[in-house]
Design a protein around this motif. Structure first.
Motif, PDB file in Angstrom:
ATOM      1  N   PRO A  64      57.126  71.872  15.576  1.00 20.13           N
ATOM      2  CA  PRO A  64      56.271  71.292  14.525  1.00 20.13           C
ATOM      3  C   PRO A  64      56.135  69.785  14.721  1.00 20.13           C
ATOM      4  CG  PRO A  64      57.909  72.764  13.570  1.00 20.13           C
ATOM      5  CD  PRO A  64      58.243  72.615  15.019  1.00 20.13           C
ATOM      6  N   LEU A  65      55.054  69.224  14.249  1.00 15.10           N
ATOM      7  CA  LEU A  65      54.824  67.789  14.373  1.00 15.10           C
ATOM      8  C   LEU A  65      55.912  67.015  13.643  1.00 15.10           C
ATOM      9  CD1 LEU A  65      50.977  67.707  13.719  1.00 15.10           C
ATOM     10  CD2 LEU A  65      52.163  67.563  15.915  1.00 15.10           C
ATOM     11  N   GLU A  66      56.156  65.787  14.113  1.00 11.12           N
ATOM     12  CA  GLU A  66      57.190  64.963  13.496  1.00 11.12           C
ATOM     13  C   GLU A  66      56.913  64.739  12.020  1.00 11.12           C
ATOM     14  OE1 GLU A  66      58.706  61.444  15.319  1.00 11.12           O
ATOM     15  OE2 GLU A  66      58.232  62.189  17.320  1.00 11.12           O
ATOM     16  N   GLN A  67      55.671  64.496  11.654  1.00 16.00           N
ATOM     17  CA  GLN A  67      55.332  64.263  10.250  1.00 16.00           C
ATOM     18  C   GLN A  67      55.633  65.494   9.409  1.00 16.00           C
ATOM     19  OE1 GLN A  67      54.367  61.211   9.039  1.00 16.00           O
ATOM     20  NE2 GLN A  67      54.788  62.194   7.076  1.00 16.00           N
ATOM     21  N   GLU A  68      55.362  66.671   9.965  1.00 23.64           N
ATOM     22  CA  GLU A  68      55.669  67.918   9.276  1.00 23.64           C
ATOM     23  C   GLU A  68      57.168  68.049   9.016  1.00 23.64           C
ATOM     24  OE1 GLU A  68      54.562  72.138  10.548  1.00 23.64           O
ATOM     25  OE2 GLU A  68      52.921  70.892  11.297  1.00 23.64           O
ATOM     26  N   LEU A  69      57.977  67.758  10.047  1.00 25.26           N
ATOM     27  CA  LEU A  69      59.431  67.837   9.909  1.00 25.26           C
ATOM     28  C   LEU A  69      59.946  66.806   8.909  1.00 25.26           C
ATOM     29  CD1 LEU A  69      60.431  68.324  13.661  1.00 25.26           C
ATOM     30  CD2 LEU A  69      60.445  70.049  11.845  1.00 25.26           C
ATOM     31  N   MET A  70      59.366  65.600   8.941  1.00 21.71           N
ATOM     32  CA  MET A  70      59.789  64.557   8.006  1.00 21.71           C
ATOM     33  C   MET A  70      59.488  64.977   6.574  1.00 21.71           C
ATOM     34  SD  MET A  70      58.857  61.077  10.191  1.00 21.71           S
ATOM     35  CE  MET A  70      57.624  60.651   9.065  1.00 21.71           C
ATOM     36  N   ASP A  71      58.339  65.589   6.339  1.00 24.79           N
ATOM     37  CA  ASP A  71      57.980  66.033   4.990  1.00 24.79           C
ATOM     38  C   ASP A  71      58.854  67.207   4.543  1.00 24.79           C
ATOM     39  OD1 ASP A  71      56.026  64.109   4.950  1.00 24.79           O
ATOM     40  OD2 ASP A  71      54.388  65.484   5.463  1.00 24.79           O
ATOM     41  N   ARG A  72      59.089  68.153   5.444  1.00 32.42           N
ATOM     42  CA  ARG A  72      59.844  69.358   5.099  1.00 32.42           C
ATOM     43  C   ARG A  72      61.305  69.045   4.786  1.00 32.42           C
ATOM     44  NH1 ARG A  72      59.874  73.853   9.529  1.00 32.42           N
ATOM     45  NH2 ARG A  72      57.656  73.472   9.298  1.00 32.42           N
ATOM     46  N   TYR A  73      61.917  68.146   5.574  1.00 32.91           N
ATOM     47  CA  TYR A  73      63.341  67.852   5.402  1.00 32.91           C
ATOM     48  C   TYR A  73      63.597  66.546   4.658  1.00 32.91           C
ATOM     49  CZ  TYR A  73      64.256  71.711   8.545  1.00 32.91           C
ATOM     50  OH  TYR A  73      64.324  72.955   9.096  1.00 32.91           O
ATOM     51  N   GLY A  74      62.555  65.800   4.338  1.00 31.52           N
ATOM     52  CA  GLY A  74      62.717  64.552   3.599  1.00 31.52           C
ATOM     53  C   GLY A  74      63.426  63.470   4.396  1.00 31.52           C
ATOM     54  N   LEU A  75      63.099  63.369   5.674  1.00 30.35           N
ATOM     55  CA  LEU A  75      63.763  62.411   6.561  1.00 30.35           C
ATOM     56  C   LEU A  75      62.886  61.210   6.842  1.00 30.35           C
ATOM     57  CD1 LEU A  75      65.164  64.888   9.223  1.00 30.35           C
ATOM     58  CD2 LEU A  75      66.422  63.821   7.369  1.00 30.35           C
ATOM     59  N   ALA A  76      63.534  60.087   7.162  1.00 32.56           N
ATOM     60  CA  ALA A  76      62.819  58.916   7.658  1.00 32.56           C
ATOM     61  C   ALA A  76      62.470  59.156   9.125  1.00 32.56           C
ATOM     62  CB  ALA A  76      63.686  57.672   7.510  1.00 32.56           C
ATOM     63  N   ALA A  77      61.533  58.399   9.642  1.00 33.36           N
ATOM     64  CA  ALA A  77      61.069  58.593  11.022  1.00 33.36           C
ATOM     65  C   ALA A  77      62.208  58.414  12.030  1.00 33.36           C
ATOM     66  CB  ALA A  77      59.935  57.633  11.334  1.00 33.36           C
ATOM     67  N   ILE A  78      63.037  57.384  11.853  1.00 31.38           N
ATOM     68  CA  ILE A  78      64.103  57.136  12.821  1.00 31.38           C
ATOM     69  C   ILE A  78      65.163  58.233  12.763  1.00 31.38           C
ATOM     70  CG2 ILE A  78      65.404  55.616  11.281  1.00 31.38           C
ATOM     71  CD1 ILE A  78      65.058  55.257  15.096  1.00 31.38           C
ATOM     72  N   THR A  79      65.462  58.747  11.554  1.00 31.64           N
ATOM     73  CA  THR A  79      66.437  59.825  11.420  1.00 31.64           C
ATOM     74  C   THR A  79      65.917  61.091  12.083  1.00 31.64           C
ATOM     75  OG1 THR A  79      67.060  58.851   9.304  1.00 31.64           O
ATOM     76  CG2 THR A  79      67.879  61.050   9.759  1.00 31.64           C
ATOM     77  N   ASN A  80      64.635  61.348  11.922  1.00 29.78           N
ATOM     78  CA  ASN A  80      64.002  62.493  12.563  1.00 29.78           C
ATOM     79  C   ASN A  80      64.081  62.363  14.079  1.00 29.78           C
ATOM     80  OD1 ASN A  80      62.485  64.906  12.440  1.00 29.78           O
ATOM     81  ND2 ASN A  80      60.631  63.751  12.888  1.00 29.78           N
ATOM     82  N   THR A  81      63.805  61.184  14.591  1.00 30.58           N
ATOM     83  CA  THR A  81      63.851  60.948  16.037  1.00 30.58           C
ATOM     84  C   THR A  81      65.264  61.143  16.581  1.00 30.58           C
ATOM     85  OG1 THR A  81      62.031  59.381  15.824  1.00 30.58           O
ATOM     86  CG2 THR A  81      63.334  59.262  17.841  1.00 30.58           C
ATOM     87  N   ILE A  82      66.258  60.645  15.860  1.00 31.78           N
ATOM     88  CA  ILE A  82      67.652  60.792  16.308  1.00 31.78           C
ATOM     89  C   ILE A  82      68.050  62.267  16.326  1.00 31.78           C
ATOM     90  CG2 ILE A  82      70.045  60.308  15.652  1.00 31.78           C
ATOM     91  CD1 ILE A  82      69.030  57.563  14.646  1.00 31.78           C
ATOM     92  N   ALA A  83      67.642  63.023  15.311  1.00 27.60           N
ATOM     93  CA  ALA A  83      67.962  64.450  15.253  1.00 27.60           C
ATOM     94  C   ALA A  83      67.326  65.195  16.430  1.00 27.60           C
ATOM     95  CB  ALA A  83      67.495  65.040  13.926  1.00 27.60           C
ATOM     96  N   LEU A  84      66.070  64.879  16.733  1.00 24.73           N
ATOM     97  CA  LEU A  84      65.401  65.538  17.853  1.00 24.73           C
ATOM     98  C   LEU A  84      65.992  65.107  19.192  1.00 24.73           C
ATOM     99  CD1 LEU A  84      61.739  65.400  16.540  1.00 24.73           C
ATOM    100  CD2 LEU A  84      63.224  67.404  16.692  1.00 24.73           C
ATOM    101  N   ARG A  85      66.485  63.872  19.261  1.00 22.48           N
ATOM    102  CA  ARG A  85      67.125  63.397  20.486  1.00 22.48           C
ATOM    103  C   ARG A  85      68.388  64.209  20.793  1.00 22.48           C
ATOM    104  NH1 ARG A  85      68.346  57.540  19.955  1.00 22.48           N
ATOM    105  NH2 ARG A  85      66.092  57.412  19.951  1.00 22.48           N
ATOM    106  N   LYS A  86      69.122  64.603  19.744  1.00 25.62           N
ATOM    107  CA  LYS A  86      70.319  65.431  19.939  1.00 25.62           C
ATOM    108  C   LYS A  86      69.959  66.749  20.609  1.00 25.62           C
ATOM    109  CE  LYS A  86      72.911  63.651  16.023  1.00 25.62           C
ATOM    110  NZ  LYS A  86      73.445  63.946  14.683  1.00 25.62           N
ATOM    111  N   LEU A  87      68.870  67.358  20.158  1.00 28.86           N
ATOM    112  CA  LEU A  87      68.436  68.620  20.757  1.00 28.86           C
ATOM    113  C   LEU A  87      67.980  68.426  22.193  1.00 28.86           C
ATOM    114  CD1 LEU A  87      66.507  70.136  17.741  1.00 28.86           C
ATOM    115  CD2 LEU A  87      68.672  70.931  18.691  1.00 28.86           C
ATOM    116  N   ARG A  88      67.338  67.287  22.472  1.00 27.55           N
ATOM    117  CA  ARG A  88      66.901  67.011  23.843  1.00 27.55           C
ATOM    118  C   ARG A  88      68.106  66.823  24.754  1.00 27.55           C
ATOM    119  NH1 ARG A  88      63.975  61.940  24.019  1.00 27.55           N
ATOM    120  NH2 ARG A  88      65.861  61.059  24.859  1.00 27.55           N
TER     121      ARG A  88
END
Length: 142
Positions: A64-88
């Protein structure tokens, strides 16, 4: 109400299994749950990890798009990026700049030593600009 009364009440609720205390986080009502609440960033990582490992997201499927994930989980952009970096870093997703993030490992890349500089996409020698003499002597320009 005194502090000791509150402590005794929490102790009683903990013994009954109605609340759970998490070190450095606080005390939470558990109800039917057996564990304390999970941070939204960890929930994002766990949900995507489960979707990939269960097969609902197959290798090459777009995330899903980053904006979608940020809206769904209520995250800030940098927190979303860090979470996705863990998966990468775990090799579960890969990223193509400008195209998005996709499930599964990316194309094979040769490992780069941390002591080697990144490849330059420019052709020719690099220019190393030197400051003007006036700047070196802290004099105003002529």
């Amino acid at each position: 109400m005194s502090r000791n009364t509150v402590r005794d009440a929490i102790k009683l609720l903990r013994e009954q299994g109605r609340v759970q205390s998490v070190h450095a986080k606080g005390t939470y009502v558990t109800g039917d749950k057996t564990s304390a609440p999970v941070a939204p960033s960890r929930r994002l990582v766990q949900d995507l990890r489960d979707a990939i490992t269960s097969g609902s997201l197959k290798p090459g499927d777009p995330l899903p798009l980053e904006q979608e994930l940020m809206d769904r989980y209520g995250l800030a952009a940098i927190t979303n990026t860090i979470a996705l970096r863990k998966l990468r870093e775990e090799g579960l997703i890969h990223h193509f700049p400008g195209r998005g993030r996709f499930a599964g490992p990316g194309p094979a890349q040769e490992p780069r030593s941390p002591y080697q500089p990144m490849k330059s996409y420019r052709s020719g020698p690099r220019l190393h600009l030197q400051p003007r003499d006036d700047r070196r002597r802290n004099r105003p320009y002529a």
